[in-house]
Design a protein around this motif. Structure first.
Motif, short mmCIF file in Angstrom:
data_model
loop_
_atom_site.label_atom_id
_atom_site.label_comp_id
_atom_site.label_asym_id
_atom_site.label_seq_id
_atom_site.Cartn_x
_atom_site.Cartn_y
_atom_site.Cartn_z
N GLU A 6 0.83 -1.20 0.00
CA GLU A 6 0.00 0.00 0.00
C GLU A 6 0.86 1.26 0.00
OE1 GLU A 6 -0.57 -2.65 1.88
OE2 GLU A 6 -2.54 -3.30 1.17
N TYR A 7 1.99 1.24 0.74
CA TYR A 7 2.90 2.38 0.77
C TYR A 7 3.57 2.57 -0.58
CZ TYR A 7 2.43 2.55 5.84
OH TYR A 7 1.94 2.65 7.11
N LEU A 8 4.00 1.48 -1.19
CA LEU A 8 4.64 1.56 -2.51
C LEU A 8 3.67 2.09 -3.56
CD1 LEU A 8 6.69 -1.76 -2.49
CD2 LEU A 8 7.51 0.57 -2.04
N VAL A 12 4.10 5.53 -5.85
CA VAL A 12 4.03 5.51 -7.32
C VAL A 12 2.96 6.48 -7.83
CG1 VAL A 12 3.43 4.06 -9.30
CG2 VAL A 12 4.96 3.19 -7.54
N ARG A 13 1.82 6.52 -7.12
CA ARG A 13 0.72 7.41 -7.53
C ARG A 13 0.96 8.84 -7.10
NH1 ARG A 13 -3.03 3.53 -4.92
NH2 ARG A 13 -3.12 5.23 -3.43
N GLY A 14 1.94 9.07 -6.21
CA GLY A 14 2.21 10.42 -5.72
C GLY A 14 1.18 10.89 -4.71
N VAL A 15 0.59 9.95 -4.00
CA VAL A 15 -0.44 10.27 -3.00
C VAL A 15 0.15 10.07 -1.61
CG1 VAL A 15 -2.71 9.59 -2.12
CG2 VAL A 15 -2.24 9.48 -4.57
N ALA A 16 -0.13 11.01 -0.72
CA ALA A 16 0.35 10.88 0.66
C ALA A 16 -0.45 9.79 1.38
CB ALA A 16 0.20 12.20 1.38
N LEU A 17 0.24 8.98 2.14
CA LEU A 17 -0.39 7.95 2.95
C LEU A 17 -0.11 8.30 4.39
CD1 LEU A 17 -1.90 5.23 2.72
CD2 LEU A 17 0.29 4.10 2.91
N GLY A 18 -1.08 8.90 5.05
CA GLY A 18 -0.87 9.38 6.41
C GLY A 18 -1.55 8.50 7.44
N ALA A 19 -1.57 8.99 8.67
CA ALA A 19 -2.17 8.24 9.78
C ALA A 19 -3.66 8.03 9.58
CB ALA A 19 -1.91 8.99 11.08
N SER A 20 -4.30 8.92 8.80
CA SER A 20 -5.73 8.76 8.56
C SER A 20 -6.02 7.63 7.59
CB SER A 20 -6.33 10.07 8.04
OG SER A 20 -5.76 10.38 6.79
#
Length: 90
Positions: A6-8, A12-20
């Protein structure tokens, strides 16, 4: 390197993956190997819309956050995310 997919994908998509962006699932309704229901992932969702069970976002054994449901077991302690249901006939 044990980087969750999910992080990778987010990188690749340039989307932030935060605590939410915590993964949540219903320990009763979710079947290992299937995708999560979109409504479970809503930050406001606390309970399963199908059965009313509280959603789980961490391992029931070690309390580490769930970062991927690609596999059936917690990568930290090896505990299954969903306990198997016995099909013994009496």
């Amino acid at each position: 390197m044990q980087i969750p997919s999910e992080y990778l994908d987010a990188v690749v998509r340039g989307v932030a993956l935060g605590a939410s962006d915590v993964l949540k699932f219903c320990p009763h309704c979710w079947q290992p190997g299937t995708t999560l229901e979109d409504i479970w992932l809503s930050p406001r969702s606390k309970f399963c819309f199908l059965c009313g069970t509280g959603l789980r976002n961490s391992c029931a054994s070690c309390n580490e956050p769930i970062t991927s449901v690609k596999f059936r077991f917690c990568p930290y302690c090896g505990f299954p995310y969903k306990e198997s249901v016995s099909s013994d006939v009496i």
